[in-house]
Design an enzyme around this catalytic site. Structure first.
Site, PDB file in Angstrom:
ATOM      1  N   SER A 121     -35.676  14.864 -14.121  1.00  0.00           N
ATOM      2  CA  SER A 121     -35.997  14.214 -15.392  1.00  0.00           C
ATOM      3  C   SER A 121     -34.792  13.632 -16.119  1.00  0.00           C
ATOM      4  CB  SER A 121     -36.725  15.196 -16.326  1.00  0.00           C
ATOM      5  OG  SER A 121     -35.864  16.228 -16.743  1.00  0.00           O
ATOM      6  N   LYS A 158     -33.677  17.656 -22.621  1.00  0.00           N
ATOM      7  CA  LYS A 158     -34.045  16.257 -22.835  1.00  0.00           C
ATOM      8  C   LYS A 158     -33.138  15.645 -23.903  1.00  0.00           C
ATOM      9  CE  LYS A 158     -37.778  16.147 -20.156  1.00  0.00           C
ATOM     10  NZ  LYS A 158     -37.426  17.394 -19.439  1.00  0.00           N
TER      11      LYS A 158
END
Length: 202
Positions: A121, A158
């Site tokens: 990711s 993130k």
């Protein structure tokens, strides 16, 4: 022959120091053999000589060079927490899988821990599966920081953005094929400050 021997010893020391400075474990005889282009039996002989001469020091974590041994006094022990766990990190002591001694000059000030990246990711930010990410513990972050965020009882790594208009928080994956995670609120567990590449991928 003496010059060749010295060159190989220097190459062995240089390789061990390079792997150590990247946060990797002490390389095996086979890995050193491949790196300096000589046989494994030669590596065993050279390392024995270098240990006798004080150029290598054997520790619980493998061999380090005399240079690394001198620098060891200016290091910090940083825990490796493995994959990002569920729940607050400070309550997940059972997740600790080991420790690294890292130079203070590399880490900087503050309290830190390491997370092992899992998945794809964050590849556009240079964080690949298996890399170690150095996290500075803090509960605040700026927009654009890569953070360890706790949201809906799950922790994730993130990039953080706040959307004041929609009154939400955007956790943005650095991967063109993945969607943003939109949540009402998050708890910041730390901010990524360094990436230690998985040496197997270099």
């Amino acid at each position: 022959m003496r010059t060749k021997s010295r060159d190989i010893k220097n190459a062995i020391k240089s390789y061990i120091e390079r792997i150590g400075s990247s946060g990797g474990n002490c390389p095996s005889y086979s890995e050193i053999s491949g790196a300096v282009s000589t046989s494994k039996s030669n590596i065993c002989r050279y390392i024995a000589e270098m240990e006798n001469d004080g150029e290598l020091v054997q520790t619980a974590y493998g061999y380090i060079t005399d240079k690394m041994d001198r620098a060891a006094s200016d290091t910090q022990t940083v825990p490796v927490l493995g994959a990002i766990p569920c729940g607050p990190l400070e309550e997940e002591s059972e997740c600790i899988e080991g420790y690294y001694n890292l130079p203070t000059s590399f880490i900087g000030h503050g309290e830190h821990y390491l997370l092992r990246a899992s998945g794809e990711s964050m590849v556009n930010a240079g964080i690949d599966d298996g890399d170690l990410v150095l996290i500075r513990k803090q509960n605040e972050a700026e927009d654009g920081d890569i953070v360890v965020a706790l949201a809906d009882n799950l922790s994730t790594l993130k990039r953080l953005y706040r959307d004041d208009e929609r009154r939400c928080v955007v956790l943005h994956p650095e991967n063109d094929y993945m969607d943003d995670i939109i949540v009402k609120d998050v708890y910041i567990q730390g901010v990524a400050v360094k990436i230690i590449k998985d040496v197997k991928r270099i």
